[in-house]
Design a protein around this motif. Structure first.
Motif, PDB file in Angstrom:
ATOM      1  N   GLU A 164       0.851  -1.195   0.000  1.00 21.23           N
ATOM      2  CA  GLU A 164       0.000   0.000   0.000  1.00 21.23           C
ATOM      3  C   GLU A 164       0.890   1.249   0.000  1.00 21.23           C
ATOM      4  O   GLU A 164       1.785   1.387   0.833  1.00 21.23           O
ATOM      5  CB  GLU A 164      -0.854  -0.004   1.279  1.00 21.23           C
ATOM      6  CG  GLU A 164      -1.806   1.140   1.361  1.00 21.23           C
ATOM      7  CD  GLU A 164      -2.371   1.313   2.784  1.00 21.23           C
ATOM      8  OE1 GLU A 164      -2.988   2.342   3.024  1.00 21.23           O
ATOM      9  OE2 GLU A 164      -2.180   0.410   3.618  1.00 21.23           O
ATOM     10  N   LYS A 165       0.624   2.138  -0.959  1.00 23.31           N
ATOM     11  CA  LYS A 165       1.456   3.344  -1.040  1.00 23.31           C
ATOM     12  C   LYS A 165       0.893   4.424  -0.108  1.00 23.31           C
ATOM     13  O   LYS A 165      -0.074   5.095  -0.434  1.00 23.31           O
ATOM     14  CB  LYS A 165       1.498   3.854  -2.484  1.00 23.31           C
ATOM     15  CG  LYS A 165       2.257   2.939  -3.428  1.00 23.31           C
ATOM     16  CD  LYS A 165       3.163   3.758  -4.307  1.00 23.31           C
ATOM     17  CE  LYS A 165       4.232   3.064  -5.032  1.00 23.31           C
ATOM     18  NZ  LYS A 165       4.515   1.792  -5.261  1.00 23.31           N
ATOM     19  N   LYS A 166       1.501   4.554   1.045  1.00 23.43           N
ATOM     20  CA  LYS A 166       1.032   5.551   2.019  1.00 23.43           C
ATOM     21  C   LYS A 166       1.768   6.862   1.770  1.00 23.43           C
ATOM     22  O   LYS A 166       2.984   6.874   1.626  1.00 23.43           O
ATOM     23  CB  LYS A 166       1.326   5.074   3.435  1.00 23.43           C
ATOM     24  CG  LYS A 166       0.506   3.893   3.862  1.00 23.43           C
ATOM     25  CD  LYS A 166       0.762   3.599   5.325  1.00 23.43           C
ATOM     26  CE  LYS A 166      -0.117   2.468   5.798  1.00 23.43           C
ATOM     27  NZ  LYS A 166       0.075   2.155   7.203  1.00 23.43           N
ATOM     28  N   VAL A 171       9.730   7.091   7.703  1.00 28.25           N
ATOM     29  CA  VAL A 171      10.210   5.708   7.864  1.00 28.25           C
ATOM     30  C   VAL A 171      11.592   5.727   8.497  1.00 28.25           C
ATOM     31  O   VAL A 171      12.473   6.449   8.020  1.00 28.25           O
ATOM     32  CB  VAL A 171      10.381   5.028   6.478  1.00 28.25           C
ATOM     33  CG1 VAL A 171      10.731   3.567   6.636  1.00 28.25           C
ATOM     34  CG2 VAL A 171       9.165   5.214   5.628  1.00 28.25           C
ATOM     35  N   TYR A 172      11.781   4.947   9.533  1.00 30.59           N
ATOM     36  CA  TYR A 172      13.118   4.811  10.123  1.00 30.59           C
ATOM     37  C   TYR A 172      13.753   3.531   9.603  1.00 30.59           C
ATOM     38  O   TYR A 172      13.163   2.456   9.700  1.00 30.59           O
ATOM     39  CB  TYR A 172      13.032   4.724  11.651  1.00 30.59           C
ATOM     40  CG  TYR A 172      12.672   6.027  12.313  1.00 30.59           C
ATOM     41  CD1 TYR A 172      11.390   6.549  12.208  1.00 30.59           C
ATOM     42  CD2 TYR A 172      13.609   6.744  13.040  1.00 30.59           C
ATOM     43  CE1 TYR A 172      11.054   7.764  12.804  1.00 30.59           C
ATOM     44  CE2 TYR A 172      13.282   7.956  13.650  1.00 30.59           C
ATOM     45  CZ  TYR A 172      12.011   8.458  13.523  1.00 30.59           C
ATOM     46  OH  TYR A 172      11.675   9.650  14.110  1.00 30.59           O
ATOM     47  N   LEU A 173      14.954   3.660   9.050  1.00 32.43           N
ATOM     48  CA  LEU A 173      15.707   2.477   8.630  1.00 32.43           C
ATOM     49  C   LEU A 173      17.038   2.492   9.367  1.00 32.43           C
ATOM     50  O   LEU A 173      17.670   3.544   9.493  1.00 32.43           O
ATOM     51  CB  LEU A 173      15.962   2.495   7.121  1.00 32.43           C
ATOM     52  CG  LEU A 173      14.744   2.480   6.201  1.00 32.43           C
ATOM     53  CD1 LEU A 173      15.203   2.515   4.738  1.00 32.43           C
ATOM     54  CD2 LEU A 173      13.873   1.250   6.446  1.00 32.43           C
ATOM     55  N   CYS A 174      17.446   1.309   9.821  1.00 32.24           N
ATOM     56  CA  CYS A 174      18.717   1.197  10.535  1.00 32.24           C
ATOM     57  C   CYS A 174      19.508   0.080   9.873  1.00 32.24           C
ATOM     58  O   CYS A 174      19.052  -1.056   9.815  1.00 32.24           O
ATOM     59  CB  CYS A 174      18.436   0.857  11.995  1.00 32.24           C
ATOM     60  SG  CYS A 174      19.907   0.688  12.995  1.00 32.24           S
ATOM     61  N   SER A 175      20.679   0.414   9.334  1.00 33.50           N
ATOM     62  CA  SER A 175      21.465  -0.603   8.636  1.00 33.50           C
ATOM     63  C   SER A 175      22.950  -0.286   8.768  1.00 33.50           C
ATOM     64  O   SER A 175      23.365   0.824   8.443  1.00 33.50           O
ATOM     65  CB  SER A 175      21.066  -0.633   7.157  1.00 33.50           C
ATOM     66  OG  SER A 175      21.784  -1.608   6.457  1.00 33.50           O
ATOM     67  N   PRO A 176      23.750  -1.229   9.262  1.00 31.13           N
ATOM     68  CA  PRO A 176      23.386  -2.506   9.865  1.00 31.13           C
ATOM     69  C   PRO A 176      22.495  -2.287  11.096  1.00 31.13           C
ATOM     70  O   PRO A 176      22.666  -1.321  11.813  1.00 31.13           O
ATOM     71  CB  PRO A 176      24.734  -3.111  10.258  1.00 31.13           C
ATOM     72  CG  PRO A 176      25.758  -2.399   9.416  1.00 31.13           C
ATOM     73  CD  PRO A 176      25.228  -1.040   9.179  1.00 31.13           C
ATOM     74  N   GLY A 177      21.578  -3.234  11.267  1.00 32.05           N
ATOM     75  CA  GLY A 177      20.525  -3.016  12.246  1.00 32.05           C
ATOM     76  C   GLY A 177      20.874  -3.455  13.658  1.00 32.05           C
ATOM     77  O   GLY A 177      21.612  -4.404  13.868  1.00 32.05           O
ATOM     78  N   LYS A 194      12.839   4.794  -3.711  1.00 32.40           N
ATOM     79  CA  LYS A 194      11.813   4.947  -4.743  1.00 32.40           C
ATOM     80  C   LYS A 194      10.451   5.144  -4.076  1.00 32.40           C
ATOM     81  O   LYS A 194       9.680   6.040  -4.430  1.00 32.40           O
ATOM     82  CB  LYS A 194      11.827   3.685  -5.620  1.00 32.40           C
ATOM     83  CG  LYS A 194      10.937   3.725  -6.821  1.00 32.40           C
ATOM     84  CD  LYS A 194      11.347   2.624  -7.812  1.00 32.40           C
ATOM     85  CE  LYS A 194      10.323   2.501  -8.902  1.00 32.40           C
ATOM     86  NZ  LYS A 194       9.300   1.484  -8.649  1.00 32.40           N
ATOM     87  N   TYR A 195      10.167   4.301  -3.103  1.00 32.72           N
ATOM     88  CA  TYR A 195       8.882   4.385  -2.382  1.00 32.72           C
ATOM     89  C   TYR A 195       8.729   5.770  -1.740  1.00 32.72           C
ATOM     90  O   TYR A 195       7.683   6.415  -1.850  1.00 32.72           O
ATOM     91  CB  TYR A 195       8.835   3.296  -1.299  1.00 32.72           C
ATOM     92  CG  TYR A 195       7.555   3.275  -0.491  1.00 32.72           C
ATOM     93  CD1 TYR A 195       6.455   2.537  -0.918  1.00 32.72           C
ATOM     94  CD2 TYR A 195       7.440   3.978   0.712  1.00 32.72           C
ATOM     95  CE1 TYR A 195       5.277   2.499  -0.174  1.00 32.72           C
ATOM     96  CE2 TYR A 195       6.268   3.953   1.455  1.00 32.72           C
ATOM     97  CZ  TYR A 195       5.190   3.209   1.016  1.00 32.72           C
ATOM     98  OH  TYR A 195       4.033   3.183   1.757  1.00 32.72           O
ATOM     99  N   ALA A 196       9.800   6.221  -1.084  1.00 33.64           N
ATOM    100  CA  ALA A 196       9.729   7.510  -0.377  1.00 33.64           C
ATOM    101  C   ALA A 196       9.513   8.650  -1.372  1.00 33.64           C
ATOM    102  O   ALA A 196       8.674   9.527  -1.142  1.00 33.64           O
ATOM    103  CB  ALA A 196      11.005   7.731   0.433  1.00 33.64           C
ATOM    104  N   ASN A 197      10.238   8.629  -2.482  1.00 27.47           N
ATOM    105  CA  ASN A 197      10.071   9.711  -3.461  1.00 27.47           C
ATOM    106  C   ASN A 197       8.685   9.678  -4.099  1.00 27.47           C
ATOM    107  O   ASN A 197       8.081  10.719  -4.345  1.00 27.47           O
ATOM    108  CB  ASN A 197      11.165   9.632  -4.539  1.00 27.47           C
ATOM    109  CG  ASN A 197      12.462  10.279  -4.059  1.00 27.47           C
ATOM    110  OD1 ASN A 197      12.446  11.298  -3.368  1.00 27.47           O
ATOM    111  ND2 ASN A 197      13.588   9.678  -4.411  1.00 27.47           N
ATOM    112  N   GLU A 198       8.164   8.481  -4.344  1.00 26.24           N
ATOM    113  CA  GLU A 198       6.832   8.372  -4.969  1.00 26.24           C
ATOM    114  C   GLU A 198       5.706   8.795  -4.044  1.00 26.24           C
ATOM    115  O   GLU A 198       4.661   9.246  -4.495  1.00 26.24           O
ATOM    116  CB  GLU A 198       6.587   6.916  -5.407  1.00 26.24           C
ATOM    117  CG  GLU A 198       7.260   6.591  -6.729  1.00 26.24           C
ATOM    118  CD  GLU A 198       7.123   5.111  -7.086  1.00 26.24           C
ATOM    119  OE1 GLU A 198       7.764   4.709  -8.070  1.00 26.24           O
ATOM    120  OE2 GLU A 198       6.405   4.361  -6.391  1.00 26.24           O
TER     121      GLU A 198
END
Ligand code: PLP
Length: 394
Positions: A164-166, A171-177, A194-198
């Motif tokens: 679902e495109k919200k 969004v928090y991303l942690c890498s390495p997690g 891509k998701y974030a820009n869209e």
């Protein structure tokens, strides 16, 4: 008192993970004073600051004692010398080019992760589960809706964008997690970008463990094309150079990040100049030394030391047929509790049978139930001893 309190604090769960661990260890030690307990639960570094860092701190301390070189308030975003050092660090390590005005030096990742929430309105928040608890709690304190993305065996503990495109989600991303030790590939991060820009969403990328990446996976979200229009990165020298007690890190906010004609970098500058008075001069010099060429070599040795521990623990897991992630690009080993045990059940089993303390995975989120975190931050001797005990009896 007749003051109104922040009602959102009622939504915070009691953080009892480490106090419960301490309570159980204390009770066990009282009953078994002879037991030599090995702690593989710590998320703190144990090796000291390196020679270049200490030398820079001594020199800067001496400067502070002489009127001609004394420094008072530091610029809230950091002196030019440290912003330049961070820009050089990025360029040389990741090929990412940063403007000095995009680099905000602070007192470590935790404060910036929590404080960045000041810039945003009532957005929905997306987080992995299990996760570093500060993302969740700092947003609950502001009354935001948090949606959890399960990080599990099926997705390699790396949640991907939902079908679902919200719109307008943070969004928090942690890498390495932390706690899973899993690391996103460039392809996976590209999907997130891509998701974030869209969807007009924002990624807050926590790269606190970037220095542990060893297999060519991205160290920075800004290695990914398109990220400058949808991401903020927060990093720290805590795990890179043993700065957990010294306190220094940075936040990168690309100048392109704008909403409603307002620059996020300018807003952060405004926020910091109101609520923060800069990192001490001595610490900024220490940080500059830590990411200098000599400092990088020294911290690489400390990281190699920890990663040798990770290898030892990983080899026991493999021998015992226990599935795990991490231990390659991360000081954490995230293992599936054997025999279908729950996280706390396995905690008690490890403690009472082997005298080893780790961290129950369920403490990082409901999806962590049945998992367990061991860390590589102990000494070689203690880690080898722990491995020996596990080899014999697990
Ligand atoms: N982010 C993650 C994922 C962490 O695990 C930690 C500390 O354990 C931090 C941020 C906080 O680091 P700092 O010491 O820079 O505040």
């Amino acid at each position: 008192m007749k003051i109104k309190l922040n009602e959102n604090y009622k939504n915070l769960k009691e953080s009892y993970l480490f106090s419960e661990v301490a309570k159980r260890v204390k009770a066990y030690s009282a009953e078994h004073p002879e037991a030599k307990i090995i702690r593989l639960g710590i998320g703190d570094v144990t090796l000291p600051l390196t020679a270049s860092v200490i030398e820079a701190m001594h020199k800067a301390t001496d400067e502070m004692g002489v009127q001609a070189t004394f420094r008072g308030y530091a610029p809230e975003h950091g002196y030019d010398f440290i912003r330049e050092a961070v820009a050089k660090y990025y360029l040389e390590r990741t090929g990412v080019k940063l403007e000095l005005d995009e680099i905000f030096v602070g007192d470590g990742a935790k404060s910036d992760i929590a404080n960045i929430t000041d810039l945003f309105g009532d957005n929905e928040i997306m987080l992995a589960d299990p996760v570093y608890p500060v993302y969740m709690d700092s947003n609950l304190m502001r009354g935001r809706k948090v949606t959890l993305l399960p990080a599990n065996e099926a997705n390699g503990f790396l949640p991907m964008p939902p079908a679902e495109k919200k719109e307008g989600v943070i969004v928090y991303l942690c890498s390495p997690g932390n706690p899973t030790g899993a690391v996103y590939s460039a392809e996976q991060l590209s999907e997130w970008v891509k998701y974030a820009n869209e969807t007009g969403s924002l990624i807050i990328f926590d790269s606190a463990y970037e220095a542990y990446v060893s297999d060519g996976s991205p160290r920075s979200i800004f290695e990914i094309e398109g990220s400058r229009t949808c991401a903020i990165e927060i990093c720290s020298l805590s795990k890179t150079a043993g700065f957990t007690g010294t306190r220094c890190g940075w936040t990168i906010i690309p100048l392109e990040l704008e909403e409603d004609g307002r620059s996020l970098a300018k807003m952060w500058e405004r926020r910091q100049s109101t609520k923060f008075n800069g990192v001490p001069y001595v610490v900024q010099r220490a940080a500059e030394a830590a990411i200098s060429e000599a400092g990088r070599k020294e911290s690489a040795e400390s990281i190699a030391y920890y990663m040798e521990n990770a290898k030892v623990l990983a080899s026991v897991m493999r021998e015992k047929g226990i599935s795990f992630t991490g231990g390659i690009n991360s000081p954490y080993i995230w293992l599936k509790c054997p025999g279908g045990m729950g996280s706390w059940e396995f905690f008690d089993y490890l403690l009472t049978k082997f005298g080893i303390v780790g961290t129950p995975g369920v403490g990082f989120g409901a999806e962590g139930e049945g998992y367990f975190r061991l860390t590589a931050f102990g000494s070689h001797e203690a880690t080898l001893e722990a491995a020996e005990r596990l080899r014999k009896g697990l």
